[in-house]
Scaffold this motif. Sequence first.
Motif, PDB file in Angstrom:
ATOM      1  N   GLU A 195       4.837  12.110   1.748  1.00  0.00           N
ATOM      2  CA  GLU A 195       4.022  11.186   2.535  1.00  0.00           C
ATOM      3  C   GLU A 195       2.597  11.702   2.677  1.00  0.00           C
ATOM      4  O   GLU A 195       1.628  10.938   2.563  1.00  0.00           O
ATOM      5  N   HIS A 196       2.439  12.994   2.919  1.00  0.00           N
ATOM      6  CA  HIS A 196       1.090  13.572   3.037  1.00  0.00           C
ATOM      7  C   HIS A 196       0.352  13.508   1.703  1.00  0.00           C
ATOM      8  O   HIS A 196      -0.860  13.244   1.668  1.00  0.00           O
ATOM      9  N   SER A 199      -1.099  10.155   0.986  1.00  0.00           N
ATOM     10  CA  SER A 199      -2.301   9.869   1.786  1.00  0.00           C
ATOM     11  C   SER A 199      -3.396  10.902   1.529  1.00  0.00           C
ATOM     12  O   SER A 199      -4.362  10.977   2.281  1.00  0.00           O
ATOM     13  N   ASP A 201      -3.500  13.998   1.979  1.00  0.00           N
ATOM     14  CA  ASP A 201      -3.624  15.015   3.023  1.00  0.00           C
ATOM     15  C   ASP A 201      -2.957  16.290   2.514  1.00  0.00           C
ATOM     16  O   ASP A 201      -1.866  16.666   2.949  1.00  0.00           O
ATOM     17  N   GLU A 204      -2.046  19.417   4.994  1.00  0.00           N
ATOM     18  CA  GLU A 204      -0.807  19.295   5.759  1.00  0.00           C
ATOM     19  C   GLU A 204       0.401  19.426   4.842  1.00  0.00           C
ATOM     20  O   GLU A 204       1.414  20.027   5.220  1.00  0.00           O
ATOM     21  N   ALA A 205       0.316  18.860   3.648  1.00  0.00           N
ATOM     22  CA  ALA A 205       1.421  18.989   2.693  1.00  0.00           C
ATOM     23  C   ALA A 205       1.673  20.452   2.353  1.00  0.00           C
ATOM     24  O   ALA A 205       2.836  20.894   2.268  1.00  0.00           O
ATOM     25  N   ARG A 285      -8.691   6.659   2.773  1.00  0.00           N
ATOM     26  CA  ARG A 285      -8.102   7.149   4.025  1.00  0.00           C
ATOM     27  C   ARG A 285      -8.771   6.533   5.257  1.00  0.00           C
ATOM     28  O   ARG A 285      -8.417   6.863   6.382  1.00  0.00           O
TER      29      ARG A 285
END
Length: 458
Positions: A195-196, A199, A201, A204-205, A285
Amino acid sequence: MGKKILFSAVSNADPISRMQDGPMLHLCRHERPDVVYLFLTKIFVQYHQSDDRYRKAIRLLEEQIGHKFEVHVIETDIEHAHLFDSFYDVFEQHYRKIFEQYGQDSEMIVNLSSGTAAMQACLITISVNSFRKIRLYQIPEDRSRVNQNRELPKEFQMEEYWELNMDNEPGSANRCLVVGNSAFNRQMQKEAIVEHILSYDYQEALKIADTIKNSIPEEVYILLEIACQRIQLKRNGPDGYLTIINDQKDKEHYLELYADIIPFRADDQVLLYEYLLYLRIKQKREEYAELARGITPLLYELSKYVLKNVGKVDIEKKYCTRRNGKVYLDRNKLDSDEKGREYLGYLQESTNSVYTTGFLASWQIISIIAGDKGIQSEKLKKLFKELRDNVEQGIRNIAAHTIVAVTDDEIKRKTGLHAEEIIEKFRQIFQNSGFKVTDEIWNSYDRLNEKIIQLIKM
């Protein structure tokens, strides 16, 4: 101090079945929670209302073990107990209310052995993703008694079943098993990584990947490190993405995984194009404030590139001076040769005033591009002028003076273009300036994402 709370659905095995505790009663016996919540679907509400069997069994247990239970019965009209969507929001709502009532430091134990597979899946999903202290339990049947007939719930004879319940005997086995949810948790973390990634990101991943580093392919971690450095525009240096890529050249799958994930490498186009892709991700984003702040430096560097590579003049090297780390477009240098005087004329014509030495800025370079006969593309000149006159001046005020959220509608109001349209204008400049802007290159971040996700799901 928080409470110890049992949350349990009930099933045909509850409260007593096959001469032994049902899962709910067995957890009460051995875990001795302070509070018990019984979740009843419609059919079990009917049994409860007919003979109060679930609370009666708990009261008998209270007398036997000398422990008091606070019992709450949740009655529902849910009929389709096999549907995941029937339970998720309901369970989540009850979890929240329970912790609000008894304190966030309370401990919840959850019975996974009663209820349907859909109910169990919901309870696992909510519990594993919760920041609260929750333990999951399974209570297997005593295999020596599995051939005993299960009692029909509507014919439940409490006194007789309690008397025959072999779990009441001294020294009876504790069948409560804590569910090792590490494998499920790892799967949930992998889904969170995906999910990260989708997007963009990557930071965070990578943080999540670091917690399950031994459970994912090494290439996933390396590609996430590359993506993190790339989205931060860290190209060179000991932790730059090119350094990481070059360190993989001896790997067996280098060509397949690493060789083509960055569209530009050693030429002077890489920084400009990577910056444009960076702004494109900000637009995707919906980080419009960051996008707004990035327009001016991109327009400045891109106009210098076009004048140098299309107009064949390195304006910074030929007509500028540096003082205290700042670059000035020097009038005296412009006035020193024929080309410079031509440029001086374009600058004075664009401002209707005498040009004096000032900081080198995009408006100067774009004024020169507009007049330079060596740059023949009228489309290129028009794009630069539109971005300078409409977009940069309008968006600069948003970035500099706004303390509230910047929206796409606000950008449209200030510039006449939506954020995606602005990115497309820049893309057209690149296409008309000698860059190779194929769909494969334009979507290189998505191609990188696909590689990582494919490895995660192997």
